[in-house]
Design an enzyme around this catalytic site. Structure first.
Site, mmCIF file in Angstrom:
data_model
loop_
_atom_site.group_PDB
_atom_site.id
_atom_site.type_symbol
_atom_site.label_atom_id
_atom_site.label_comp_id
_atom_site.label_asym_id
_atom_site.label_seq_id
_atom_site.Cartn_x
_atom_site.Cartn_y
_atom_site.Cartn_z
ATOM 1 N N LYS A 83 26.141 14.097 -66.169
ATOM 2 C CA LYS A 83 24.957 13.246 -66.368
ATOM 3 C C LYS A 83 23.882 13.986 -67.162
ATOM 4 O O LYS A 83 23.077 13.360 -67.861
ATOM 5 C CB LYS A 83 24.419 12.746 -65.024
ATOM 6 C CG LYS A 83 24.000 13.821 -64.033
ATOM 7 C CD LYS A 83 22.551 14.235 -64.154
ATOM 8 C CE LYS A 83 22.207 15.329 -63.164
ATOM 9 N NZ LYS A 83 20.830 15.827 -63.318
ATOM 10 N N THR A 87 17.893 10.885 -64.170
ATOM 11 C CA THR A 87 17.794 11.976 -65.132
ATOM 12 C C THR A 87 17.522 11.464 -66.544
ATOM 13 O O THR A 87 16.859 12.136 -67.338
ATOM 14 C CB THR A 87 19.076 12.833 -65.112
ATOM 15 O OG1 THR A 87 19.403 13.152 -63.766
ATOM 16 C CG2 THR A 87 18.885 14.127 -65.876
#
Length: 336
Positions: free
Chosen positions: A189, A246
């Site tokens: 990610k 994120t």
């Protein structure tokens, strides 16, 4: 009450120490720098990494690794991914057999392509490696913002022990046996978040970010499942959940580094300006190599690598992604 040591006094180490302290545990925080440990013992706050989050007088700060590691119920490794192997090696001679060590870092070792819990167990034979991960920025965890994470371990007993140590009214902990999937989600990610930041730096909008998040989780899931992770994990907190936060958060160092690159900085300039370890830069190469090894097409990861390491202009990389060959979104769904 448990005796818990946090190995690492950066933003995440301080935030998780705050959770542990709030839960009434006996907490020691280790810093690799003696001067920093002395300052933390006096100030009770990491003013540069996590300002505004103060620990109580009950918490001990030390630079003596033996003091931090010996005779503790639980060890929490809160150092950057690039420091996991070296720190584990330093700890090894003090760690008792069967010691539970919870990894907080997110990344894949570039040179070996190993996940971090495997590195811990390689450097500390006999350790019981585990992982705690999810959408959890230190800046919010330290201030008691409601957060949900996953404790991954090989056996249910260890996972539930970690769950009981950390869980409270603002820090909810689920359990999972899929340590591999949890670690891969946390590493991959960060690469997608770099791409999301680049898009922001280029002046793209919400449509672009939604596309990168959606296609990013597709890339992450395909490679993760090919490597042995479970699709349910990538559809959960440590996959899509961590990816969303994120890619979108102002606290994300990976998104910020990507933003700076989109604004025209090169990789090193962006990392220098962020002033913290940008994990996605190290995971990008590993993800690219793994995608080739497992035969998984990852166009976003490929373009991130080209921008980071091959001086490809970010705007050209974005155009390449948009002008790829025409595709069906989900080939598994049959036409009538």
């Amino acid at each position: 009450m448990a005796k818990v040591s946090v190995i690492g006094a950066g933003s995440w180490g301080m935030a998780i120490a705050k959770v542990l302290e709030t839960n009434g545990h006996d907490v020691i925080v280790w810093s690799h720098r003696e001067e920093e440990a002395r300052k933390l013992q006096e100030k009770r706050e990491n003013e540069s990494k996590l300002p505004g989050v103060r620990l109580s007088e009950r918490t001990l700060f030390t630079s003596e690794l033996k003091t931090a590691v010996t005779e503790r119920d639980l060890l929490v490794l809160a150092v950057p991914s690039t420091a996991v192997r070296g720190t584990a090696r330093l700890m090894a001679s003090y760690v008792k057999k069967g010691q539970i060590i919870v990894n907080l870092a997110k990344g894949i070792e570039e040179s070996t392509l190993m996940i971090l819990t495997d590195i811990i167990e390689e450097e500390i034979p006999g350790a019981n490696g585990a992982v705690l991960s999810g959408p959890s920025h230190a800046e919010e965890v330290g201030k008691g913002v409601p957060t949900t994470v996953v404790a991954g371990a090989r056996d249910r007993e260890t996972a539930e022990y970690i769950q009981n140590i950390f869980m409270n009214e603002v820090f909810r902990v689920y359990t999972s046996p899929d340590m591999l999937g949890i670690e891969l989600g946390g590493a991959f990610k960060n690469v997608i978040a770099l791409a999301a930041g680049v898009a922001d730096g280029l002046g793209c909008g919400d449509n672009t970010k939604a596309a990168l998040i959606t296609r990013g989780i597709t890339e992450m899931s395909r490679l993760g499942v090919a490597m042995g992770g479970h699709i349910e994990t990538f559809n959960g907190l440590t996959g899509i959940g961590d990816l969303i936060v994120t890619c979108a958060s102002v606290h994300s160092r990976n998104r910020k580094a990507g933003y700076l690159i989109g604004q025209g900085r090169n990789m090193q300039e962006a990392m220098d300006e962020v002033k913290m370890v940008v994990e996605g830069v190290y995971s990008a190469k590993a993800a690219r190599i793994l995608s080739q090894k497992y035969g998984v097409n990852m166009p976003i990861v490929e373009k991130v690598n080209q921008v980071l390491f091959e001086n490809k202009p970010a705007r050209e990389a974005m155009a390449d992604l948009m002008l790829r060959d025409k595709k069906i979104e989900n080939p598994e769904i049959p036409w009538n």
